[in-house]
Design an enzyme around this catalytic site. Structure first.
Site, PDB file in Angstrom:
ATOM      1  N   ARG A  26       0.806  -1.228   0.000  1.00 49.51           N
ATOM      2  CA  ARG A  26       0.000   0.000   0.000  1.00 49.51           C
ATOM      3  C   ARG A  26       0.833   1.270   0.000  1.00 49.51           C
ATOM      4  NH1 ARG A  26      -2.791  -0.714   5.465  1.00 49.51           N
ATOM      5  NH2 ARG A  26      -0.642  -1.360   5.890  1.00 49.51           N
ATOM      6  N   GLU A  31       8.446   7.513  11.025  1.00 49.96           N
ATOM      7  CA  GLU A  31       8.538   8.671  11.909  1.00 49.96           C
ATOM      8  C   GLU A  31       9.679   9.546  11.389  1.00 49.96           C
ATOM      9  OE1 GLU A  31       9.106   7.477  15.962  1.00 49.96           O
ATOM     10  OE2 GLU A  31       7.241   6.326  16.022  1.00 49.96           O
ATOM     11  N   GLN A  49      10.382  26.427  14.265  1.00 46.03           N
ATOM     12  CA  GLN A  49       9.806  26.780  12.972  1.00 46.03           C
ATOM     13  C   GLN A  49      10.105  25.681  11.968  1.00 46.03           C
ATOM     14  OE1 GLN A  49      10.601  30.886  11.795  1.00 46.03           O
ATOM     15  NE2 GLN A  49      10.867  30.269   9.669  1.00 46.03           N
ATOM     16  N   ASP A  50       9.148  25.380  11.090  1.00 48.90           N
ATOM     17  CA  ASP A  50       9.342  24.456   9.974  1.00 48.90           C
ATOM     18  C   ASP A  50       9.277  25.253   8.675  1.00 48.90           C
ATOM     19  OD1 ASP A  50       9.313  22.443  11.847  1.00 48.90           O
ATOM     20  OD2 ASP A  50       7.883  21.194  10.777  1.00 48.90           O
ATOM     21  N   ASN A  51      10.183  24.942   7.741  1.00 48.19           N
ATOM     22  CA  ASN A  51      10.224  25.625   6.447  1.00 48.19           C
ATOM     23  C   ASN A  51      10.207  24.598   5.324  1.00 48.19           C
ATOM     24  OD1 ASN A  51      10.675  28.141   7.797  1.00 48.19           O
ATOM     25  ND2 ASN A  51      12.836  27.652   7.937  1.00 48.19           N
ATOM     26  N   ARG A  61      21.656  26.786  -3.454  1.00 42.50           N
ATOM     27  CA  ARG A  61      21.305  27.756  -2.408  1.00 42.50           C
ATOM     28  C   ARG A  61      22.386  27.708  -1.334  1.00 42.50           C
ATOM     29  NH1 ARG A  61      15.887  29.522  -2.973  1.00 42.50           N
ATOM     30  NH2 ARG A  61      14.624  28.196  -4.332  1.00 42.50           N
ATOM     31  N   HIS A  64      24.850  29.671   3.462  1.00 44.88           N
ATOM     32  CA  HIS A  64      24.276  30.659   4.359  1.00 44.88           C
ATOM     33  C   HIS A  64      24.579  30.363   5.815  1.00 44.88           C
ATOM     34  CE1 HIS A  64      21.032  30.992   0.994  1.00 44.88           C
ATOM     35  NE2 HIS A  64      22.089  31.734   0.710  1.00 44.88           N
ATOM     36  N   LYS A  73      19.668  23.181  12.216  1.00 47.89           N
ATOM     37  CA  LYS A  73      18.728  22.815  11.144  1.00 47.89           C
ATOM     38  C   LYS A  73      18.654  21.304  10.994  1.00 47.89           C
ATOM     39  CE  LYS A  73      19.919  26.950   8.432  1.00 47.89           C
ATOM     40  NZ  LYS A  73      21.108  27.420   9.148  1.00 47.89           N
ATOM     41  N   HIS A 120      25.503  26.607   5.616  1.00 48.68           N
ATOM     42  CA  HIS A 120      24.714  25.529   5.013  1.00 48.68           C
ATOM     43  C   HIS A 120      24.336  25.887   3.585  1.00 48.68           C
ATOM     44  CE1 HIS A 120      20.647  23.768   4.115  1.00 48.68           C
ATOM     45  NE2 HIS A 120      21.361  22.689   4.320  1.00 48.68           N
ATOM     46  N   TYR A 133      12.795  21.683   6.302  1.00 46.74           N
ATOM     47  CA  TYR A 133      13.728  21.757   7.421  1.00 46.74           C
ATOM     48  C   TYR A 133      13.112  22.425   8.638  1.00 46.74           C
ATOM     49  CZ  TYR A 133      14.823  26.393   5.341  1.00 46.74           C
ATOM     50  OH  TYR A 133      14.746  27.650   4.805  1.00 46.74           O
ATOM     51  N   ASP A 170      30.359  33.743  -8.926  1.00 53.02           N
ATOM     52  CA  ASP A 170      29.361  33.739  -9.987  1.00 53.02           C
ATOM     53  C   ASP A 170      29.147  32.318 -10.504  1.00 53.02           C
ATOM     54  OD1 ASP A 170      27.570  34.508 -11.917  1.00 53.02           O
ATOM     55  OD2 ASP A 170      28.830  36.075 -12.748  1.00 53.02           O
ATOM     56  N   LYS A 186      22.109  37.403  -4.631  1.00 51.17           N
ATOM     57  CA  LYS A 186      22.829  37.551  -3.365  1.00 51.17           C
ATOM     58  C   LYS A 186      23.920  36.498  -3.229  1.00 51.17           C
ATOM     59  CE  LYS A 186      20.449  38.310   0.429  1.00 51.17           C
ATOM     60  NZ  LYS A 186      19.620  38.057   1.644  1.00 51.17           N
TER      61      LYS A 186
END
Length: 199
Positions: A26, A31, A49-51, A61, A64, A73, A120, A133, A170, A186
């Site tokens: 199925r 978890e 917080q969840d993003n 990306r 950061h 995270k 990250h 995350y 770049d 950025k």
């Protein structure tokens, strides 16, 4: 019995987390977070917080970090695959400036916990990727810093990436499976480790 396996990565403060997947004809159940299992592994962080984001192939990306309010995270991919990277920015760490990366995908269902004090970033390897995350502190505008994704001093080996380093952050001339590398404006401006931290 715990449903989540937590393994230390080669850099202190980083953990690869694998859930137990219960599958049948199925579908499956797992978890994705269990406080007891995390505490048993020595992780007692509190998430606030969840993003979730979606990115297309070739999007990179990062890298950061937060300047004054660092975030831990817990990251995972629910669609597609990415190469996820953390760089140690803890000033007194034996592994300062070192990086560790892991492929996270909807197939392997692995998660990556990145403690406070790391930069990250991730590179999308599939046509699309949905990235989720949990973080230990709220986002604060103006608190974000960054490092050049291709800083030769850090030396991240991004999979599937082709191109020649031209002395800046770049993305011009780089491709992922023939798809042009795609950075935000950025993320093209960040400097390397030495120019960002003067210690």
């Amino acid at each position: 019995m715990g449903q989540i396996k937590v393994a230390k990565a080669p850099i202190d403060g980083l953990f690869v987390i694998e859930p137990t997947v219960h599958g049948d004809r199925r579908g499956y159940f797992m978890e994705t977070y269990n406080l007891s299992d995390m505490q048993e592994a020595g992780l007692d962080m509190v998430f606030v917080q969840d993003n979730q984001s979606m990115s297309k192939k070739g999007v990179l990306r990062g890298l950061h970090f937060q300047k004054q309010y660092p975030q831990g995270k817990l990251v995972r991919v629910i669609k597609g695959s990415v190469f996820d990277v953390a760089v140690d920015l803890r000033r007194n760490s034996k592994t300062y400036g070192k990086w560790y990366g892991a492929v996270l995908s909807e197939e392997n269902k692995k998660q990556f916990y990145i403690s406070e004090g790391f930069a990250h970033g991730f590179l999308v390897l599939s046509d699309e990727a949905e990235f989720c995350y949990k973080v230990t502190d709220f986002y604060r505008p103006g608190d974000e810093g960054g490092l050049a994704w291709n800083d030769p001093e850090i030396g991240i080996k991004w999979p599937k990436l082709q191109g020649v380093y031209r002395g800046n952050a770049d993305s011009e001339g780089y491709t992922v499976d023939g798809v042009p590398l795609n950075l935000s404006d950025k993320d093209k401006t960040w400097l390397g480790l030495k120019d960002t931290f003067n210690f």
